[in-house]
Design a protein around this motif. Structure first.
Motif, PDB file in Angstrom:
ATOM      1  N   ILE A 166      46.983  38.989  60.464  1.00 29.10           N
ATOM      2  CA  ILE A 166      45.916  39.105  59.477  1.00 29.10           C
ATOM      3  C   ILE A 166      44.950  37.933  59.629  1.00 29.10           C
ATOM      4  CG2 ILE A 166      45.365  39.349  57.030  1.00 29.10           C
ATOM      5  CD1 ILE A 166      47.144  41.580  58.099  1.00 29.10           C
ATOM      6  N   PHE A 167      43.669  38.253  59.795  1.00 28.74           N
ATOM      7  CA  PHE A 167      42.613  37.246  59.938  1.00 28.74           C
ATOM      8  C   PHE A 167      41.686  37.318  58.735  1.00 28.74           C
ATOM      9  CE2 PHE A 167      44.058  38.429  64.106  1.00 28.74           C
ATOM     10  CZ  PHE A 167      44.087  37.252  64.822  1.00 28.74           C
ATOM     11  N   GLN A 168      41.476  36.165  58.088  1.00 27.04           N
ATOM     12  CA  GLN A 168      40.544  36.081  56.968  1.00 27.04           C
ATOM     13  C   GLN A 168      39.239  35.443  57.446  1.00 27.04           C
ATOM     14  OE1 GLN A 168      41.009  37.533  54.244  1.00 27.04           O
ATOM     15  NE2 GLN A 168      43.241  37.801  54.084  1.00 27.04           N
ATOM     16  N   PRO A 169      38.118  35.993  57.032  1.00 25.68           N
ATOM     17  CA  PRO A 169      36.842  35.392  57.435  1.00 25.68           C
ATOM     18  C   PRO A 169      36.602  34.073  56.723  1.00 25.68           C
ATOM     19  CG  PRO A 169      36.464  37.131  55.830  1.00 25.68           C
ATOM     20  CD  PRO A 169      37.936  37.169  56.159  1.00 25.68           C
ATOM     21  N   PHE A 190      45.091  32.569  60.466  1.00 30.50           N
ATOM     22  CA  PHE A 190      45.651  33.914  60.436  1.00 30.50           C
ATOM     23  C   PHE A 190      47.044  33.842  59.823  1.00 30.50           C
ATOM     24  CE2 PHE A 190      46.836  32.436  64.741  1.00 30.50           C
ATOM     25  CZ  PHE A 190      48.207  32.642  64.719  1.00 30.50           C
ATOM     26  N   ARG A 191      47.488  35.007  59.379  1.00 32.35           N
ATOM     27  CA  ARG A 191      48.822  35.114  58.780  1.00 32.35           C
ATOM     28  C   ARG A 191      49.584  36.192  59.528  1.00 32.35           C
ATOM     29  NH1 ARG A 191      50.673  38.501  54.731  1.00 32.35           N
ATOM     30  NH2 ARG A 191      48.542  39.153  54.259  1.00 32.35           N
ATOM     31  N   GLN A 192      50.798  35.890  59.910  1.00 31.28           N
ATOM     32  CA  GLN A 192      51.629  36.839  60.636  1.00 31.28           C
ATOM     33  C   GLN A 192      52.491  37.630  59.649  1.00 31.28           C
ATOM     34  OE1 GLN A 192      51.224  36.765  63.980  1.00 31.28           O
ATOM     35  NE2 GLN A 192      52.581  38.438  64.487  1.00 31.28           N
ATOM     36  N   THR A 193      52.451  38.956  59.787  1.00 32.26           N
ATOM     37  CA  THR A 193      53.284  39.810  58.955  1.00 32.26           C
ATOM     38  C   THR A 193      53.775  40.960  59.824  1.00 32.26           C
ATOM     39  OG1 THR A 193      53.378  41.060  56.876  1.00 32.26           O
ATOM     40  CG2 THR A 193      51.310  41.162  58.112  1.00 32.26           C
ATOM     41  N   ALA A 194      54.321  41.995  59.216  1.00 27.97           N
ATOM     42  CA  ALA A 194      54.837  43.127  59.993  1.00 27.97           C
ATOM     43  C   ALA A 194      54.942  44.346  59.091  1.00 27.97           C
ATOM     44  CB  ALA A 194      56.196  42.808  60.610  1.00 27.97           C
ATOM     45  N   ALA A 195      54.825  45.505  59.694  1.00 29.24           N
ATOM     46  CA  ALA A 195      55.070  46.771  59.008  1.00 29.24           C
ATOM     47  C   ALA A 195      56.428  47.288  59.458  1.00 29.24           C
ATOM     48  CB  ALA A 195      53.981  47.779  59.353  1.00 29.24           C
ATOM     49  N   GLN A 196      57.239  47.709  58.521  1.00 35.94           N
ATOM     50  CA  GLN A 196      58.574  48.201  58.851  1.00 35.94           C
ATOM     51  C   GLN A 196      58.556  49.706  59.019  1.00 35.94           C
ATOM     52  OE1 GLN A 196      61.685  46.772  56.337  1.00 35.94           O
ATOM     53  NE2 GLN A 196      63.297  47.836  57.470  1.00 35.94           N
ATOM     54  N   VAL A 197      59.085  50.164  60.144  1.00 32.43           N
ATOM     55  CA  VAL A 197      59.235  51.594  60.425  1.00 32.43           C
ATOM     56  C   VAL A 197      60.691  51.821  60.789  1.00 32.43           C
ATOM     57  CG1 VAL A 197      58.520  53.529  61.847  1.00 32.43           C
ATOM     58  CG2 VAL A 197      56.852  51.771  61.228  1.00 32.43           C
ATOM     59  N   GLY A 198      61.443  52.399  59.868  1.00 32.90           N
ATOM     60  CA  GLY A 198      62.870  52.541  60.089  1.00 32.90           C
ATOM     61  C   GLY A 198      63.506  51.164  60.200  1.00 32.90           C
ATOM     62  N   ASN A 199      64.218  50.940  61.300  1.00 33.28           N
ATOM     63  CA  ASN A 199      64.856  49.645  61.529  1.00 33.28           C
ATOM     64  C   ASN A 199      64.014  48.720  62.397  1.00 33.28           C
ATOM     65  OD1 ASN A 199      67.201  50.364  60.072  1.00 33.28           O
ATOM     66  ND2 ASN A 199      68.025  51.451  61.869  1.00 33.28           N
ATOM     67  N   ARG A 200      62.787  49.122  62.667  1.00 32.72           N
ATOM     68  CA  ARG A 200      61.936  48.377  63.601  1.00 32.72           C
ATOM     69  C   ARG A 200      60.734  47.794  62.861  1.00 32.72           C
ATOM     70  NH1 ARG A 200      57.994  49.917  66.872  1.00 32.72           N
ATOM     71  NH2 ARG A 200      58.195  52.066  66.175  1.00 32.72           N
ATOM     72  N   MET A 201      60.298  46.627  63.310  1.00 34.85           N
ATOM     73  CA  MET A 201      59.139  45.963  62.725  1.00 34.85           C
ATOM     74  C   MET A 201      57.978  45.988  63.718  1.00 34.85           C
ATOM     75  SD  MET A 201      60.504  45.167  59.851  1.00 34.85           S
ATOM     76  CE  MET A 201      59.341  44.050  59.063  1.00 34.85           C
ATOM     77  N   ILE A 202      56.793  46.331  63.219  1.00 36.73           N
ATOM     78  CA  ILE A 202      55.582  46.319  64.029  1.00 36.73           C
ATOM     79  C   ILE A 202      54.763  45.102  63.615  1.00 36.73           C
ATOM     80  CG2 ILE A 202      53.481  47.551  64.678  1.00 36.73           C
ATOM     81  CD1 ILE A 202      54.921  50.147  63.784  1.00 36.73           C
ATOM     82  N   PRO A 203      54.648  44.084  64.469  1.00 37.80           N
ATOM     83  CA  PRO A 203      53.912  42.883  64.084  1.00 37.80           C
ATOM     84  C   PRO A 203      52.439  43.190  63.795  1.00 37.80           C
ATOM     85  CG  PRO A 203      55.272  42.476  66.022  1.00 37.80           C
ATOM     86  CD  PRO A 203      55.264  43.954  65.808  1.00 37.80           C
ATOM     87  N   VAL A 204      51.920  42.532  62.766  1.00 37.42           N
ATOM     88  CA  VAL A 204      50.517  42.651  62.384  1.00 37.42           C
ATOM     89  C   VAL A 204      50.005  41.240  62.095  1.00 37.42           C
ATOM     90  CG1 VAL A 204      48.857  43.627  60.756  1.00 37.42           C
ATOM     91  CG2 VAL A 204      50.899  44.945  61.391  1.00 37.42           C
TER      92      VAL A 204
END
Length: 316
Positions: free
Chosen positions: A54-57, A38-52
């Motif tokens: 990612i899983f590849q089959p 899996f790969r760890q990334t994030a979506a940025q909303v304003g000054n805050r990051m939402i962790p996401v």
């Protein structure tokens, strides 16, 4: 035998922190976790990051991106504890899975977690290149239990705000109604399966107390999607319910309400399954049964016909 799989009887209003720690400890003991790509990334909303996460089959067979919202009553669970389930989802569908770590109650009550899910979905739908694809139609919202509630609510919110919504959503044993009191609930499954199994009436009431402390706000369609006055313009939907689950009837009622509003819907009831079966090992019969239906939904346009819950595929 079903009772052997019952959730621990805890006072969730006071012990949610302990439950979270136990969940993380259990997943840390899952030996294959070290080999899950899996790969760890994030979506940025304003000054805050939402962790996401990612899983590849192992074998990618579809272009679809499954944007996944985990269950746990809006209070427990996270992208770490759902790593085994998401890795299995990626391998069993051949799709990339993006698991969203939305904020949890009671630290962040409604609508905080929902807004996190809306923001991530909106960013991907508005610019699918963020997910490494060209077509927003390849983005599918998926959730289980409270996560399925969030997926349904995201679709409602995006339409209400005039944003592009997903073309498809998969709702696994969703929460769609606020009342789980056996004396007042309109659903027989609440009375038939509300004690002694994987999820109880008392536990879901505690989750609601933590997620939406103001009881009147629980009738908001963004909390109880079944109460929405307008369900038109919703995605093609697959609703999967579990036979031995108190949420069974309200999930199927939501699927029927979507179909009545003119949406394309498939409802499937997994025989003998308990709430939360998506976290079982890949070899389990309930998992094989559910993923056969999920893969058929991902592969084909839904055929018109009568929408009726059954232990088999039904569509409208």
């Amino acid at each position: 035998m079903l009772g052997m799989f019952a959730a621990p009887r805890v006072n969730m209003r006071e012990d949610y922190g302990k439950v979270r720690r136990v969940q993380r400890r259990l997943v840390s003991l899952w030996r294959p976790l070290r080999r899950v790509p899996f790969r760890q990334t994030a979506a940025q909303v304003g000054n805050r990051m939402i962790p996401v996460r990612i899983f590849q089959p192992t074998d990618r067979r579809r272009n679809d991106i499954l944007v996944f919202f985990h269950g746990g009553g809006w209070v427990t669970g996270d992208i770490a504890t759902y790593t085994p389930a998401c890795a299995a989802m990626a391998d069993l569908t051949g799709c990339t899975v993006a698991s969203v770590n939305y904020r949890l109650a009671p630290e962040h009550p409604f609508p905080a977690g929902l807004e996190d899910c809306v923001n991530v979905a909106q960013q991907l739908l508005d610019d699918p290149r963020r997910a490494g694809i060209d077509n927003a139609g390849d983005i599918v919202l998926v959730g289980d239990s409270a996560g399925a509630n969030l997926a349904a609510a995201v679709s409602l919110v995006l339409r209400e705000r005039g944003h592009r919504g997903p073309d498809r959503q998969i709702l696994l044993y969703p929460v769609t109604h606020w009342d789980h009191n056996p004396s007042t609930s309109p659903f027989d499954s609440v009375r038939e399966h509300g004690e002694g199994l994987r999820l109880t009436n008392a536990e879901i009431d505690a989750y609601f107390d933590l997620y939406v402390p103001d009881a009147e706000r629980r009738r908001n369609p963004h909390v109880s999607p079944l109460l929405a006055s307008d369900l038109s313009g919703q995605p093609k939907t697959l609703v999967i319910t579990a036979e031995q689950d108190l949420l069974r009837d309200e999930g199927e009622a939501y699927g029927q309400a979507l179909a009545d509003a003119g949406n394309e819907v498939t409802i499937y009831r997994v025989p003998e399954a308990l709430h939360g079966f998506i976290q079982l090992p890949k070899i389990s019969r309930q998992m094989r049964d559910a993923y056969e239906v999920i893969n058929e939904f991902l592969d084909a346009e839904l055929a018109a016909g009568q929408c009726a819950p059954s232990s088999g595929l039904a569509s409208s």
